[in-house]
Design a protein around this motif. Structure first.
Motif, PDB file in Angstrom:
ATOM      1  N   LEU A   1       0.928  -0.735  -0.665  1.00 54.07           N
ATOM      2  CA  LEU A   1      -0.066   0.147  -0.241  1.00 54.07           C
ATOM      3  C   LEU A   1       0.709   1.108  -0.070  1.00 54.07           C
ATOM      4  O   LEU A   1       1.897   1.496   0.489  1.00 54.07           O
ATOM      5  N   ARG A   2      -0.183   2.795  -0.636  1.00 57.36           N
ATOM      6  CA  ARG A   2       1.342   3.153  -1.047  1.00 57.36           C
ATOM      7  C   ARG A   2       0.763   4.489  -0.920  1.00 57.36           C
ATOM      8  O   ARG A   2      -0.680   4.596  -0.792  1.00 57.36           O
ATOM      9  N   ASN A   3       1.041   5.999  -0.320  1.00 58.35           N
ATOM     10  CA  ASN A   3       0.271   7.191  -0.095  1.00 58.35           C
ATOM     11  C   ASN A   3      -0.102   7.480  -1.374  1.00 58.35           C
ATOM     12  O   ASN A   3       1.405   7.307  -1.887  1.00 58.35           O
ATOM     13  N   PRO A   4      -0.816   7.573  -1.581  1.00 57.38           N
ATOM     14  CA  PRO A   4      -0.837   8.259  -3.163  1.00 57.38           C
ATOM     15  C   PRO A   4      -0.725   9.344  -4.048  1.00 57.38           C
ATOM     16  O   PRO A   4       0.105   9.541  -4.947  1.00 57.38           O
TER      17      PRO A   4
ATOM     18  N   LEU B   1       3.258   2.793   2.484  1.00 58.17           N
ATOM     19  CA  LEU B   1       3.549   2.436   4.391  1.00 58.17           C
ATOM     20  C   LEU B   1       3.521   1.913   5.214  1.00 58.17           C
ATOM     21  O   LEU B   1       4.348   0.566   4.232  1.00 58.17           O
TER      22      LEU B   1
ATOM     23  N   VAL C   1      -7.202   2.570   7.039  1.00 57.96           N
ATOM     24  CA  VAL C   1      -5.748   2.255   7.174  1.00 57.96           C
ATOM     25  C   VAL C   1      -5.321   3.870   6.891  1.00 57.96           C
ATOM     26  O   VAL C   1      -5.130   4.657   6.035  1.00 57.96           O
ATOM     27  N   GLN C   2      -4.960   4.700   7.941  1.00 61.02           N
ATOM     28  CA  GLN C   2      -4.918   6.082   8.873  1.00 61.02           C
ATOM     29  C   GLN C   2      -2.985   6.163   8.479  1.00 61.02           C
ATOM     30  O   GLN C   2      -2.310   5.519   8.794  1.00 61.02           O
ATOM     31  N   TYR C   3      -2.347   6.702   7.468  1.00 59.88           N
ATOM     32  CA  TYR C   3      -1.227   7.254   7.683  1.00 59.88           C
ATOM     33  C   TYR C   3      -0.647   8.933   7.580  1.00 59.88           C
ATOM     34  O   TYR C   3      -1.534   9.432   7.681  1.00 59.88           O
TER      35      TYR C   3
ATOM     36  N   HIS D   1      -3.737  -6.679   4.353  1.00 58.90           N
ATOM     37  CA  HIS D   1      -4.050  -5.201   4.196  1.00 58.90           C
ATOM     38  C   HIS D   1      -3.454  -3.954   4.946  1.00 58.90           C
ATOM     39  O   HIS D   1      -3.280  -3.063   5.411  1.00 58.90           O
TER      40      HIS D   1
ATOM     41  N   HIS E   1      -3.561  -5.495  -3.032  1.00 60.04           N
ATOM     42  CA  HIS E   1      -3.605  -6.729  -3.242  1.00 60.04           C
ATOM     43  C   HIS E   1      -2.619  -7.504  -4.222  1.00 60.04           C
ATOM     44  O   HIS E   1      -1.404  -7.087  -4.641  1.00 60.04           O
TER      45      HIS E   1
ATOM     46  N   ASN F   1      -7.466  -3.163  -8.851  1.00 55.88           N
ATOM     47  CA  ASN F   1      -6.946  -3.885  -7.528  1.00 55.88           C
ATOM     48  C   ASN F   1      -6.059  -3.317  -7.087  1.00 55.88           C
ATOM     49  O   ASN F   1      -6.275  -3.850  -5.942  1.00 55.88           O
TER      50      ASN F   1
END
Lengths: 741, 194
Positions: A27-30, A36, A127-129, A170, A176, A282
């Motif tokens: 997962l990434r900071n968009p 993350l 997910v809070q980041y 996640h 995914h 996804n």
């Protein structure tokens, strides 16, 4: 397989430029592509809400969630550890949005606001980041208001374990996966319950987040053979020397990639378009995915354990008219070792002239039929004892399509054939033997809300492939539960309704076990879970004089009954739960013990004592120190001489210092009377105090004394002991004399 | 370039009818898989348009949500309005922190999309029905013809040399009018008075 059409519409760009993606997809900071991460991956707190699902029995969700947690904690080489906080106060919390608690919670009334009616969402993981990617909080929310959940494969409900394992991925920071057999594959088939089994790709993702040691890595650049242009967002997969799917990653914006988390070995790499059945939609965002190419298998490349190796260029060919797998296909395709399985896959470019093969030569794939160009039915044969893991499928019609990790080699399902005993108390402590087949080391057993894992403290023991033993733990709710054996791979065997946790009263001992048919016998019923209101029946007759002393002791003075064979004694609680034992009425009057003289003697034994009372017989025996409630234990008198029905002469056995009970037992009828603290042993070194007498002026009849056990005698004996202390000097001579006789 | 697009639409219409999707399987993070009709029937608002504005903020619970304003081109359900303003969970704040929900589609300012949105919950949030399934990106070819990209669907295939299309059970580019008609049909009151 993607083509110009796609290019004409613009690349499917979810966000800005991507950098090299780690194994598998993080997962990434968009906004800035930062992956993350948890600041303390070795101790990520997690709380399982005690409330559970309203579809399940209280606590039934806990083993399923714990299995999912355990699967991630066991990921090979990963330093990720989810640490469950089991404090009741934490488990009662529902404020999942708070940063200081990471909850797994069934939202039964949409208090989160994330499950409006019609959302179609079964579970989510917010997910809070922070800007740098540090995870501040993550929680798993199940949509209890919109869907049903199960732990037993009930139709129309979602399996808690499967959903939890996926969502926990996640929570840990993984997006995914394009590997069809992975837990983080975005589509879950509710008909295949594999609970929390992780694929190598999932474990690689866990290692990418936190590794216990430096794993091997392979790097390179994905280029098109046609023009040497780079390929961004290609799904790069490593296949080990046995043809097993070992890891995957996405290429970055410049086509470079690094597959991390590998073991040392030799690998073949390929880059496949991430378009079906998993696509950019996804992913959580941050990746640009190009899909207009086909894979080409690289030459084998070796890498030592913990080392890095570079392949250089990983070539891809021009797009192909071959595509294998659709998002409505049911993955994973579970093929059992030692068996043949039949599967169906959809795609395009199929048909006669196409070939379908597996990446592991020992796993044979044979197409049975091609339906047009969009569907193939095929068999998979897996040899006995074939190692578990994932195998790629390859469709070749001149062009090549590879579906990574499509087939999961699974062991046979455990089979539970017998659970013995089939019942135990709700407070646990029952030793249970589970028999069946295909039990493997590391298996877990679930009974009710309790999870027993092989080798764990309070867990179970896999004795062999056919036997598992465990000692039950207490559970919160009585009832009959399935006994489920879950293999480490996630497959399970279930014996429905095979163990009954009972909250019914339990009778351990009735003492004495017989009494006069005229009634009036004081008996003690010891056992468990005696809770008012209590009814005691003997031979169907409700007993009127019943005292509930504690939840483990009842005292009853019997009503008259009929002499003869043993009859049923029943204890019934307010829930009409009944425990049974036997009691026998006899024609013979109960023995009565009214005096013990002397009542003090040496610990070495040998004191001649006269017992006075009534209804003694030539079958009478005497025991010193028996348990006052159960009559068990103690030491038989060295000798017993029947003088008459009112008198017994007894030689005391050796005993430890202190007051002991004296019991007179009839060996023929099992009638008995017992006086608590009826005789006191004194050590000789302390100066014996012989000459005491257990005769008490105005003492209650002996049967009544027995009724009250020690309680009625304690004040009396205390008085005697006090007198004995006062007369110790004189008495000691008498005591010694008596003892030497 | 145009020919493949037109052909793709044709394939799309045929293929969608054969799509063996159903509510049994689940998707993404974790979501029931839905077809167009199910999306339409589950949604309170169905419309397409352009995202004009997005603003992320923390709500009273401290959780990040994003308010979107969309200029509505066509409204299928929820009544005609020139613009629609709604809030979705998640988003990113100016300081770079944010809330991410795997499976939830992102809306970019300036993006054209067809949206299937749930009714508003007590917290004021809506969700795309079926998460990523509830957003289809609206695209146009050089001639201005509209198509919808269901980004989690499978792809239409075309040979890069010949441009010939390969059959695909679920195309990635759906003909806009075909989808629109399916939505209207799904929302049309039953003749049986259901």
């Amino acid at each position: 397989m993607e083509a110009r059409l796609r290019l004409a519409l613009g690349l499917t760009t979810a966000a800005a430029l991507a950098t090299v993606a780690a194994t598998h997809v993080r997962l990434r900071n968009p906004s800035n592509e930062a992956e993350l991460f948890w600041p303390n991956p070795g101790a990520i707190g997690i709380v399982l809400s005690s409330a559970g699902s309203d579809n399940l029995a209280p606590g039934e969700h806990l083993p399923a969630l714990r299995l999912a947690i355990d699967a991630w904690n066991r990921a090979s080489g990963s330093g990720l550890t989810l640490v469950e906080n089991t404090s009741p106060s934490a488990q009662s919390r529902t404020d999942w949005g708070n940063d200081n608690v990471h909850l797994m919670l069934f939202d039964e009334s949409n208090t989160s606001g994330y499950f409006p009616q019609g959302s179609g969402t079964v579970a989510i993981t917010p997910v809070q980041y922070f800007s740098n990617g540090r995870i501040a909080d993550a929680d798993v929310l199940f949509n209890g208001s919109g869907f049903n959940f199960t732990t037993s494969g009930a139709l129309g409900a979602f399996d808690v374990g499967d959903v939890a394992a996926h969502e926990l991925g996640h929570l840990l920071g993984l997006d995914h996966s394009g590997v069809a057999g992975a837990t983080l594959y975005p589509y879950v088939d509710p008909t295949v319950i594999e609970h929390s089994s992780l694929a190598e790709d999932d474990e690689g993702g866990a290692r990418a987040i936190s590794a216990t040691s430096t794993p091997a890595s392979l790097s390179g650049t994905v280029l098109r053979q046609l023009d040497s242009s780079t390929v961004e967002g290609a799904h790069v997969v490593a296949r080990d020397a046995n043809g097993r799917t070992a890891g995957a990653t996405l290429s970055g914006s410049d086509g470079t990639f690094t597959i991390r988390g590998l073991a040392g070995g030799t690998y073949t790499l390929y880059a496949a378009p991430l378009d079906a059945p998993v696509s950019v939609a996804n992913l959580g965002g941050g990746q640009t995915i190009q899909t207009n190419f086909q894979p080409i298998l690289s030459a084998p490349i070796a890498v030592a354990a913990g080392a890095s190796a570079s392949l250089g260029t990983l070539w891809v060919g021009i797009d192909a008219l071959a595509s294998l797998g659709r998002n409505y296909d049911e993955f994973p395709l579970r093929a059992t070792a030692g068996a043949q399985s039949v599967f169906v896959l959809h795609g395009s470019g199929m048909g006669n002239g196409s070939t379908l093969t597996s990446s592991d030569p020992s796993v044979s794939v044979s197409p049975l039929s091609w339906t047009g160009t969009t569907m193939v039915t095929f068999t998979v044969n897996v040899p006995q004892n074939e190692p578990l893991g994932h195998v790629d499928l390859e469709l070749n019609n001149g062009g090549l399509s590879i579906l990574a990790g499509a087939i999961e080699i699974a062991p046979p399902d455990p089979v539970v054939t017998q659970v013995a005993p089939a019942q135990g108390p709700i407070d646990g402590g029952t030793s249970v033997v589970i028999q069946g087949s295909a039990f493997r080391p590391g298996a877990s057993v679930v009974i009710g809300e309790q999870l027993y894992t092989d080798g764990a403290v309070g867990g179970c023991t896999v004795v062999d492939a056919n036997t598992i033993t465990l000692v039950t733990s207490a559970i919160s709710t009585a009832g009959t539960y399935d006994v489920v054996v879950i293999d480490p791979s996630g497959v399970e065997g279930r014996a429905p309704a095979s163990f009954d946790f009972s909250s019914a009263p339990q009778i351990d001992i009735v003492f004495p076990a017989a009494g006069a048919d005229t009634g009036g016998t004081a008996i003690s019923i010891s056992g468990e879970r005696f809770v008012a209101p209590i009814i005691v029946r003997i031979d169907g007759v409700v007993q009127q004089d019943v005292t509930l002393v504690s939840d483990t002791l009842l005292q009853v003075v019997t009503e008259p009954g009929s002499a003869g064979a043993p009859v049923t004694l029943e204890v019934e609680d307010g829930n009409q739960a009944i425990a049974s034992a036997l009691f026998q009425y006899t024609l013979q009057a109960d023995p009565v013990l009214s005096m013990v003289s002397p009542s003090v003697g040496a610990t070495s034994g040998g004191t001649e004592v006269t017992l006075s009372g009534a209804n003694f017989t030539q079958n009478s025996s005497v025991v010193f120190g028996a348990d006052q409630v159960t009559g068990l234990g103690g030491t038989a008198a060295a000798s017993v001489t029947w003088v008459d029905a009112q008198t017994l002469l007894v030689m005391t056995p050796a005993g430890s210092a202190g007051a002991k009970s004296v019991a007179v037992l009839d060996g023929t009828t099992s009638q008995a009377t017992l006086v608590g603290a009826g005789f006191t042993y004194q050590s000789q070194g302390g100066g014996g105090g012989g000459g005491g007498c257990g005769s008490i002026a105005g003492a209650p009849p002996m049967d009544a004394a027995a009724r009250w056990g020690a309680a009625g005698w304690i004040p009396v004996l205390a008085l005697l002991l006090a007198l004995s202390q006062l007369r110790r000097r004189q008495a000691s001579l008498s005591f010694v004399r008596v003892a030497r006789r | 370039m145009l020919r493949p697009l037109i052909a793709a639409f044709g394939v799309a219409v045929a293929a969608l009818c054969l799509c063996p999707v159903g509510p049994r399987a689940v998707d993404a993070g974790t979501v029931v898989r839905m077809d167009i009709e199910q999306l339409a029937r589950s949604a309170e608002l169905v419309f397409d348009g352009r995202v004009l504005f997005a603003r992320s903020f923390r709500d009273e619970r401290g959780l990040v949500r994003t308010e979107y304003t969309v200029s509505v081109a066509t409204s299928f359900a929820g009544g005609p309005q020139a613009t629609r303003t709604f809030e979705l969970p998640g988003g990113q704040l100016a300081d770079g922190s944010g809330l991410l929900i795997p499976g939830l589609p992102r809306l970019e300012v300036g993006e054209d999309a067809l949206l299937f949105l749930t009714r508003e919950g007590s917290s004021g949030l809506r969700l795309p029905v079926g998460l990523a399934q509830g957003k289809l990106r609206l695209v146009r070819d050089g001639a201005g013809r509209a198509g919808l990209v269901r980004e989690n669907a499978d792809l239409t295939l075309a040979d890069p040399q010949t441009g010939a299309l390969a059959p695909a059970p679920v195309p990635s580019v759906l003909a806009y009018e075909a989808v629109a008609e399916r939505i209207r049909a799904a929302l049309r009151p039953s003749t049986e008075g259901r």
